[in-house]
Motif scaffolding. Structure first.
Motif, PDB file in Angstrom:
ATOM      1  N   THR A 111      -9.961  17.012 -11.180  1.00  0.00           N
ATOM      2  CA  THR A 111     -10.460  17.007  -9.679  1.00  0.00           C
ATOM      3  C   THR A 111      -9.551  18.192  -8.885  1.00  0.00           C
ATOM      4  O   THR A 111      -8.584  18.617  -9.254  1.00  0.00           O
ATOM      5  CB  THR A 111      -9.467  15.750  -9.185  1.00  0.00           C
ATOM      6  OG1 THR A 111      -9.933  14.569  -9.889  1.00  0.00           O
ATOM      7  CG2 THR A 111      -9.513  15.537  -7.664  1.00  0.00           C
TER       8      THR A 111
ATOM      9  N   SER B 121      -8.407  18.973  -4.925  1.00  0.00           N
ATOM     10  CA  SER B 121      -7.851  18.157  -4.187  1.00  0.00           C
ATOM     11  C   SER B 121      -7.840  19.197  -2.668  1.00  0.00           C
ATOM     12  O   SER B 121      -6.894  20.237  -2.868  1.00  0.00           O
ATOM     13  CB  SER B 121      -6.590  17.483  -4.374  1.00  0.00           C
ATOM     14  OG  SER B 121      -6.821  16.566  -5.457  1.00  0.00           O
TER      15      SER B 121
ATOM     16  N   PRO C 165     -18.945   9.808  -0.372  1.00  0.00           N
ATOM     17  CA  PRO C 165     -17.835   9.639  -1.403  1.00  0.00           C
ATOM     18  C   PRO C 165     -17.981   8.500  -2.396  1.00  0.00           C
ATOM     19  O   PRO C 165     -18.672   7.503  -1.865  1.00  0.00           O
ATOM     20  CB  PRO C 165     -16.481   9.155  -0.749  1.00  0.00           C
ATOM     21  CG  PRO C 165     -16.704   9.864   0.561  1.00  0.00           C
ATOM     22  CD  PRO C 165     -18.196   9.571   0.869  1.00  0.00           C
TER      23      PRO C 165
ATOM     24  N   TYR D  58      -7.468   8.871   1.085  1.00  0.00           N
ATOM     25  CA  TYR D  58      -8.080   9.596  -0.087  1.00  0.00           C
ATOM     26  C   TYR D  58      -9.505   9.327   0.031  1.00  0.00           C
ATOM     27  O   TYR D  58     -10.062   8.089   0.123  1.00  0.00           O
ATOM     28  CB  TYR D  58      -7.342   9.129  -1.129  1.00  0.00           C
ATOM     29  CG  TYR D  58      -7.798  10.207  -2.324  1.00  0.00           C
ATOM     30  CD1 TYR D  58      -7.415  11.561  -2.536  1.00  0.00           C
ATOM     31  CD2 TYR D  58      -8.664   9.355  -3.588  1.00  0.00           C
ATOM     32  CE1 TYR D  58      -7.948  12.019  -3.687  1.00  0.00           C
ATOM     33  CE2 TYR D  58      -8.881  10.252  -4.410  1.00  0.00           C
ATOM     34  CZ  TYR D  58      -8.779  11.613  -4.647  1.00  0.00           C
ATOM     35  OH  TYR D  58      -9.356  12.445  -5.667  1.00  0.00           O
TER      36      TYR D  58
ATOM     37  N   GLU E 281     -13.181  10.399  -2.510  1.00  0.00           N
ATOM     38  CA  GLU E 281     -13.366  11.523  -3.608  1.00  0.00           C
ATOM     39  C   GLU E 281     -15.043  11.584  -4.018  1.00  0.00           C
ATOM     40  O   GLU E 281     -15.694  10.485  -3.954  1.00  0.00           O
ATOM     41  CB  GLU E 281     -12.965  10.815  -5.014  1.00  0.00           C
ATOM     42  CG  GLU E 281     -12.626  11.748  -6.146  1.00  0.00           C
ATOM     43  CD  GLU E 281     -11.574  11.218  -7.175  1.00  0.00           C
ATOM     44  OE1 GLU E 281     -10.708  11.632  -7.099  1.00  0.00           O
ATOM     45  OE2 GLU E 281     -12.332  10.508  -7.994  1.00  0.00           O
TER      46      GLU E 281
ATOM     47  N   ARG F 206     -17.995  12.863  -6.683  1.00  0.00           N
ATOM     48  CA  ARG F 206     -18.495  13.488  -7.841  1.00  0.00           C
ATOM     49  C   ARG F 206     -19.780  14.597  -7.432  1.00  0.00           C
ATOM     50  O   ARG F 206     -20.676  14.177  -6.913  1.00  0.00           O
ATOM     51  CB  ARG F 206     -18.809  12.324  -8.860  1.00  0.00           C
ATOM     52  CG  ARG F 206     -17.543  11.756  -9.335  1.00  0.00           C
ATOM     53  CD  ARG F 206     -18.016  11.095 -10.685  1.00  0.00           C
ATOM     54  NE  ARG F 206     -16.994  10.424 -11.256  1.00  0.00           N
ATOM     55  CZ  ARG F 206     -16.152  10.880 -12.034  1.00  0.00           C
ATOM     56  NH1 ARG F 206     -16.077  12.162 -12.463  1.00  0.00           N
ATOM     57  NH2 ARG F 206     -15.246  10.197 -12.436  1.00  0.00           N
TER      58      ARG F 206
ATOM     59  N   GLU G 216     -14.899  16.245  -9.947  1.00  0.00           N
ATOM     60  CA  GLU G 216     -14.331  15.584  -8.762  1.00  0.00           C
ATOM     61  C   GLU G 216     -13.786  16.521  -7.740  1.00  0.00           C
ATOM     62  O   GLU G 216     -12.940  17.344  -7.856  1.00  0.00           O
ATOM     63  CB  GLU G 216     -13.383  14.418  -9.148  1.00  0.00           C
ATOM     64  CG  GLU G 216     -13.845  13.340  -9.911  1.00  0.00           C
ATOM     65  CD  GLU G 216     -12.853  12.664 -10.654  1.00  0.00           C
ATOM     66  OE1 GLU G 216     -11.451  12.956 -10.379  1.00  0.00           O
ATOM     67  OE2 GLU G 216     -13.084  11.538 -11.370  1.00  0.00           O
TER      68      GLU G 216
ATOM     69  N   GLY H  43     -11.580  15.867  -4.351  1.00  0.00           N
ATOM     70  CA  GLY H  43     -11.001  14.805  -3.572  1.00  0.00           C
ATOM     71  C   GLY H  43     -10.446  15.180  -2.204  1.00  0.00           C
ATOM     72  O   GLY H  43     -10.159  16.585  -1.930  1.00  0.00           O
TER      73      GLY H  43
END
Length: 141
Positions: A7, A9, A30, A37, A39, A41, A48, A50
């Motif tokens: 991920t 972020s 998301p 939060y 996320e 893909r 990912e 985020g």
């Protein structure tokens, strides 16, 4: 040791605005959300991205726009750096580094998104070679 990207972020003081901005950029909503939060893909390997509310940032982390860009530059492979760079600028991102040819088959550029994160894009010949090998071994991607 390091086995692969899980991920990336990014932080944003306005999480709802950041979700909308990245949903527009990526063309997807998301797939996972919790309070503070979201996320996404994306890409050939479903990596990912985020987006985290800035109030959860560790102490000493840049606070967002106006405090200077923060974090490491992560480059995402794209097929046309110039076109993606132009789209990012048209969406309100600010130039961090204009497209630069780093050698045959390698072009990079980066922007600061409206939330203070550095987003890198890259055309990377090695990425395509690895992707082709994975498809040949796995029978498709």
């Amino acid at each position: 040791m390091l086995r692969g990207l899980t991920t990336v972020s990014f932080r944003a003081a306005d999480l709802d605005a950041a979700k909308r901005w990245y949903a527009e950029l990526l063309g997807i909503d998301p797939y996972f959300e919790r309070p503070g939060y979201a996320e996404f893909r994306l890409g050939d390997h479903q990596h990912e991205l985020g987006v985290i509310d800035s109030r959860y940032a560790p102490g000493g982390a840049p606070a967002g726009p106006g405090s200077g860009p923060g974090g490491a530059i992560v480059y995402w492979h794209v097929d046309d750096v110039q076109a993606v760079f132009a789209k990012l600028l048209s969406m309100g991102a600010k130039e961090y580094e204009a497209p630069v040819e780093r050698g045959p088959g390698f072009v990079t550029a980066s922007v600061v998104d409206p939330f203070g994160n550095v987003l890198g894009v890259m055309y990377n010949a090695h990425y395509l070679e690895v992707l082709d090998v994975g498809r040949a071994v796995g029978g498709g991607a």
